[in-house]
Design a protein around this motif. Sequence first.
Motif, PDB file in Angstrom:
ATOM      1  N   PRO A  49      -0.579   9.896 -27.874  1.00 49.59           N
ATOM      2  CA  PRO A  49      -0.148   9.542 -26.356  1.00 49.59           C
ATOM      3  C   PRO A  49      -0.341  10.690 -25.208  1.00 49.59           C
ATOM      4  N   GLU A  50      -0.724   9.900 -24.292  1.00 48.65           N
ATOM      5  CA  GLU A  50      -1.094  10.557 -23.087  1.00 48.65           C
ATOM      6  C   GLU A  50      -0.897   9.928 -21.821  1.00 48.65           C
ATOM      7  N   THR A  51      -0.536  10.835 -20.726  1.00 53.09           N
ATOM      8  CA  THR A  51      -0.169  10.139 -19.336  1.00 53.09           C
ATOM      9  C   THR A  51      -1.298  10.476 -18.278  1.00 53.09           C
ATOM     10  N   GLY A  52      -1.775   9.661 -17.685  1.00 54.83           N
ATOM     11  CA  GLY A  52      -2.711   9.904 -16.494  1.00 54.83           C
ATOM     12  C   GLY A  52      -2.621   8.979 -15.456  1.00 54.83           C
ATOM     13  N   GLN A  53      -3.719   8.634 -14.626  1.00 59.14           N
ATOM     14  CA  GLN A  53      -3.575   7.681 -13.640  1.00 59.14           C
ATOM     15  C   GLN A  53      -4.758   6.752 -13.502  1.00 59.14           C
ATOM     16  N   ILE A  54      -4.598   5.783 -12.941  1.00 62.90           N
ATOM     17  CA  ILE A  54      -5.835   4.899 -12.701  1.00 62.90           C
ATOM     18  C   ILE A  54      -5.762   4.547 -11.284  1.00 62.90           C
ATOM     19  N   MET A  55      -6.924   4.312 -10.529  1.00 67.81           N
ATOM     20  CA  MET A  55      -7.071   4.239  -9.211  1.00 67.81           C
ATOM     21  C   MET A  55      -7.096   2.481  -8.854  1.00 67.81           C
ATOM     22  N   ILE A  56      -5.944   2.059  -7.977  1.00 68.34           N
ATOM     23  CA  ILE A  56      -5.994   0.808  -7.839  1.00 68.34           C
ATOM     24  C   ILE A  56      -6.988   0.285  -6.838  1.00 68.34           C
ATOM     25  N   ARG A  57      -7.648  -0.660  -7.016  1.00 71.74           N
ATOM     26  CA  ARG A  57      -8.895  -1.122  -6.063  1.00 71.74           C
ATOM     27  C   ARG A  57      -8.264  -2.351  -5.325  1.00 71.74           C
ATOM     28  N   ALA A  58      -8.351  -2.312  -4.093  1.00 72.98           N
ATOM     29  CA  ALA A  58      -7.926  -3.689  -3.167  1.00 72.98           C
ATOM     30  C   ALA A  58      -9.356  -4.114  -2.662  1.00 72.98           C
ATOM     31  N   ARG A  59      -9.261  -5.069  -1.675  1.00 72.70           N
ATOM     32  CA  ARG A  59     -10.269  -5.536  -1.060  1.00 72.70           C
ATOM     33  C   ARG A  59     -10.158  -5.562   0.471  1.00 72.70           C
ATOM     34  N   THR A  60     -11.068  -5.451   1.072  1.00 68.60           N
ATOM     35  CA  THR A  60     -10.909  -5.355   2.691  1.00 68.60           C
ATOM     36  C   THR A  60     -10.517  -6.746   2.941  1.00 68.60           C
ATOM     37  N   GLY A  61      -9.601  -6.893   3.677  1.00 63.78           N
ATOM     38  CA  GLY A  61      -8.901  -8.210   4.313  1.00 63.78           C
ATOM     39  C   GLY A  61      -8.710  -9.128   3.113  1.00 63.78           C
ATOM     40  N   GLY A  62      -8.235  -8.512   1.741  1.00 66.54           N
ATOM     41  CA  GLY A  62      -7.906  -9.154   0.892  1.00 66.54           C
ATOM     42  C   GLY A  62      -9.094  -9.837  -0.104  1.00 66.54           C
ATOM     43  N   VAL A  63     -10.186 -10.030   0.692  1.00 65.18           N
ATOM     44  CA  VAL A  63     -11.281 -10.856  -0.023  1.00 65.18           C
ATOM     45  C   VAL A  63     -12.507 -10.172   0.149  1.00 65.18           C
ATOM     46  N   GLY A  64     -12.716  -9.152   1.030  1.00 61.40           N
ATOM     47  CA  GLY A  64     -13.948  -8.698   0.794  1.00 61.40           C
ATOM     48  C   GLY A  64     -14.403  -7.315   0.134  1.00 61.40           C
ATOM     49  N   PRO A  65     -15.243  -6.493   0.434  1.00 63.49           N
ATOM     50  CA  PRO A  65     -15.426  -5.542  -0.597  1.00 63.49           C
ATOM     51  C   PRO A  65     -14.484  -4.663  -0.886  1.00 63.49           C
ATOM     52  N   GLN A  66     -14.577  -4.231  -2.232  1.00 65.40           N
ATOM     53  CA  GLN A  66     -13.314  -3.276  -2.667  1.00 65.40           C
ATOM     54  C   GLN A  66     -13.329  -1.912  -2.082  1.00 65.40           C
TER      55      GLN A  66
END
Lengths: 156, 202, 372
Positions: A49-66
Amino acid sequence: MNSAEQMKTMDIERRRRWIGLLAKATLQELEQGWSQIESKPEYTFIRVPETGQIMIRARTGGVGPQFNLGEMTMSRCAVRLANGYIGFGYTAKHQKRHAELAAVFDAMMQDPVYRSMIETTVIEPVADREQHKRSVSATKIASTNVDFFTLVRGDD
Amino acid sequence: MVSNTEMIKGFDNPEYASQQVFRQVMNAMARPGTVVDLPDVDTVGSLHTASMALCLSFFDYETTVWLSDGLKKNELFNQTLQFHCGCSITENPSTAGFALIGDLMDLPSLSVFSPGNEEYPDRSTSVVIQVDYLSHMGGVRLQGPGVKGDVRLDAPVFTIDFLQQWNENHQIFPLGVDVYLACGRQVAVLPRTVMLGDVRCM
Amino acid sequence: MYVAVKGGEEAIENSQRLLEQKRRGDTAVDELSIEQIKEQMSLAVDRVMTEGSLYNRDLAALAIKQAQGDLVEAIFLLRAYRTTLPRLGVSEPINTNSMCIQRRISSTFKDIPGGQVLGATYDYTHRLLDFSLMAEGDEPVSTDELKQMESAADTPRMPRVVDLLNAEGLIETESDGAGTGNIPDLTREPLTLPADRQLRLQALARADEGFLLALGYSTQRGYGNNHPFAGEIRHGTLNIEITPPELGFPIVIGEIEITECEMINQFTGSKKKPPQFTRGYGIAFGHSERKAMSMALIDRALRCAEFGETVVSPAQDQEFVLSHTDNVEASGFVQHLKLPHYVDFQSELELVRRLRKERGDNKQSGIDEKCA
């Protein structure tokens, strides 16, 4: 899609569901489920078992490029049961024990011997609680639905 | 996707073991020619224990790795790398952070790897080469920073051709690749600063 | 520049012990629990997660407790902690259309599918101190007291207003034209200018709320060509999915709360673009409306080059904005002035003395001049 593929898709969907519910369970729910099992399977870690982190990706304007929004903690674990089934556990919590139990339950859910028991003692109670939480929240939110009236201006 | 039930486990205690590897490799890097032991760990196929320990300690989700032909074809090893390290495999050696050479026969010219750039010389490829033997008795003579007295290293990699390539690699300092020689549980490091020459009993 | 100094170990240790005492305050008063902070100071937790750039309510609450409620210090603690966590992957891009809505309003479109949902907001409160909160043991509002109860099976999922109501095509549209390509990451590569919009949004998402608020306000007051409308503000929960290589399919690892703001700005057109409404985008962890709105204003202001607008105001100057948004950096640099600058100052002192001497002044004449 042939029937074999359909079966596979169905299997994946079922596993997706239980892995997601195991992730959202509370540690207490998992421990309680574990304590109810009389003949606990033996298991070894493939990935401790290990704890780390992940990067959350969003999109510009909700729908555009990540773009990279920010990080989130994640704990994970992989186990192998004595009978060979491999299970993976994940959770956004900073909680190694959670990841460990989730991995064990994932492996047990693949094992027909344990499946129905884990379903009733662990998976479905979590699903019910999640559903209840959402419906309570939805009811409260619905009470704040508003209809504003636009007033006619004097000079019109 | 991991379906293979032969999947091996990683370090029992990743924090502790990878720190140990790091410490040992740092010593080997600071004193070229020193042969160090790495912690024991399960391995797959033809991969030496030391190579696996290096992979588990140094590779992560953001590492790009180039594999020699033999290793590329080893399905279980690829799954293991992906599962335990999460690193990405590249076909292009000049973009790799690490290169792993399973067999000397598959060793390309060192010049195919990234020597880093003027702004970031540290972005060069670290080349891990597996060898059948590694000894500080005899072999090539090492000179340079961190080398005191008559330090020698013997491994099957030191051919005339390799020494020529190494010389070129050394000339472009501060750029250049660093080489890790792995054999069993042992590792020796050739940082780009070291000069190789004066072959005795070859 | 500061210099190394020696000594003071004992005083520093004592200072830290004193700090622990200060943090705890009067021991006759109950100690705060992490659960209490999470539940009753949730907006502080949200801010610390957003600017600390790490979503974890427990850790953010711990940071707030440890920092005695100093949120910028708590953000620093969280940022420092996140550097110890290995990166295990990236999420699937979040789809805010699938958000379980807890609040959704639009000030540009009155009748929106799904309606205006106020949720829990301070907007319509009178901002009068509620002294009843001082009395302990107050009964919380029960769910039954919420009037006009409608029973709902599930939290509503509502499509985004702006896209929905853009039938005339007068609002700029966004598309994922660039695909996934290379997504810049501030946490891996230092900021380079000019920064593209993806990088700017990452920087703004972790930026100091106060700084963005002031800059956003400046655009409204005319420092920057900007006439904004709040197209939509929404707050709700979303599942976070990752696709672990060992599984090969996406799975949910947890749920986050998020606030999103879409600003619509009037744009009179340029040689290349027709008159239209352009967009600014803001997004933040938790319920952070002020932050998301300010971010959307600044996002639009920083898009000036795209629309051929001249940079005339601070909010449009990306070097100015992006270099000063981070409160961990800013706080570090301002506060480093507390470190010993003795040698530095000594040399400056020498210099000023010499300059004085060269001018033929002495101490006395300096005072005379002032008095004259």
